[in-house]
Design an enzyme around this catalytic site. Structure first.
Site: not given
Length: 336
Positions: A15-16, A19-21, A156
């Protein structure tokens, strides 16, 4: 249990693309970790790998959908082929439908659960056969919504609650079998990433969330810490800690609070329909950045570091007790 320094680790970040990834991958590369980055958007992964290599880091990418077990397993196999081992697996990939439950289709709800919950399960299934040989870390990115659901995010929230149940069971089994694998659940609060640009909206407008927002670097810091230090869970963002506490204190009180703020703050003034590009079923180009559009709503978080440095927590607690004792002694002497 001891975990290797980051400079000696091979890390998968699933999940890169943004965002966070993406932020986590960049920071891991700065610490000299060897990386396999995975997501569905190839252009995003190519640009990420190019950035890491230009800065002297080591990274390769693997296209994969978190909801397909064969593709997730291929990511683990890529790490073994490229580097000969796997030390840490970070499962970040997520998606969302933001809108009323009664307007959410069965296929949309199912897809959110497939990516957000089964994707986490598949990540663990792919990583554990390799991690159990020499030890390592499983790091799963959940949400404060695993503790307290927001309105308009039923799929979610359901998926995030499922992650917590899965990890609690898995952790017990690994401990029972004496496997040296750390399992960490990271629960971010509201983070300023392109998540809200990529979610499927049924609000008629671009979605947002209840402020305050926090920068993705705070979550990346927690992930890097968990990759080197076995820790059960980390909540990121002081507002998330408050929400977790309120839910434990009084779910009914939290319900009333969220009736006041949980709906209106998720609506913006920017018109956006269901046909707008979103990443629910297919990857979308663009927004392959670490930050979202809400920097003006971000604030620092003051207490995250206490979880990473428990010695400081006890020291502060001791200092507070000592201060109260001194104050009480002074009051006592004045009363004599």
């Amino acid at each position: 249990m001891r975990l290797k320094p980051l400079a000696q680790q091979v890390v998968v970040v699933f999940g890169a693309s943004s965002g966070i990834g993406r932020e986590t991958a960049l920071r891991l590369a700065q610490k000299d970790a060897k990386l396999v980055v995975a997501a569905r958007t190839e252009s995003a992964l190519v640009s990420l790998v190019e950035t890491i290599r230009a800065q002297g880091g080591q990274a390769v990418y693997q296209l994969a959908d978190a909801a397909r077990i064969d593709e997730v397993q291929a990511v683990a196999e890529r790490a073994i082929v490229e580097y000969g081992r796997l030390d840490t697996w970070v499962q970040v990939a997520g998606t969302a439908v933001i809108g009323p439950f009664l307007e959410t289709t069965a296929a949309e709800f199912e897809r959110v659960v497939q990516v957000n919950l089964l994707g986490q399960v598949y990540g663990a299934m792919a990583a554990l056969p390799h991690l159990k040989r020499q030890g390592g870390a499983l790091i799963h990115i959940s949400s404060v919504e695993a503790r307290r659901s927001m309105p308009l995010q039923s799929a979610y929230a359901a998926s995030k609650h499922g992650i917590e149940g899965f990890l609690d069971s898995l952790r017990l089994e690994l401990e029972h079998d004496r496997l040296l694998v750390s399992v960490t659940n990271i629960l971010p609060g509201v983070i300023n990433t392109p998540f809200y640009n990529k979610a499927l909206t049924k609000l008629g407008v671009k979605p947002s969330s209840v402020p305050p927002f926090y920068q993705p670097g705070l979550v990346a810091d927690a992930i890097l810490f968990a990759a080197e230090h076995p820790v059960r869970e980390l909540i990121v963002g002081d507002a998330g800690r408050v929400l977790d506490y309120l839910q434990r204190l009084s779910p009914a009180l939290t319900d009333r609070l969220l009736q006041l703020v949980g709906f209106k703050f998720q609506y913006t003034d920017q018109i956006e329909g269901e046909s707008a590009p979103n990443n629910l079923f297919e990857p979308i180009e663009g927004d392959n950045r670490t930050e979202g559009d809400y920097r003006q709503l971000t604030i620092p978080s003051f207490f995250d570091w206490l979880d990473r440095y428990p010695g400081a927590k006890w020291a502060l607690g001791g200092a507070a007790v000592a201060a109260v004792a001194l104050l009480a002694a002074g009051q006592s002497r004045r009363g004599e």
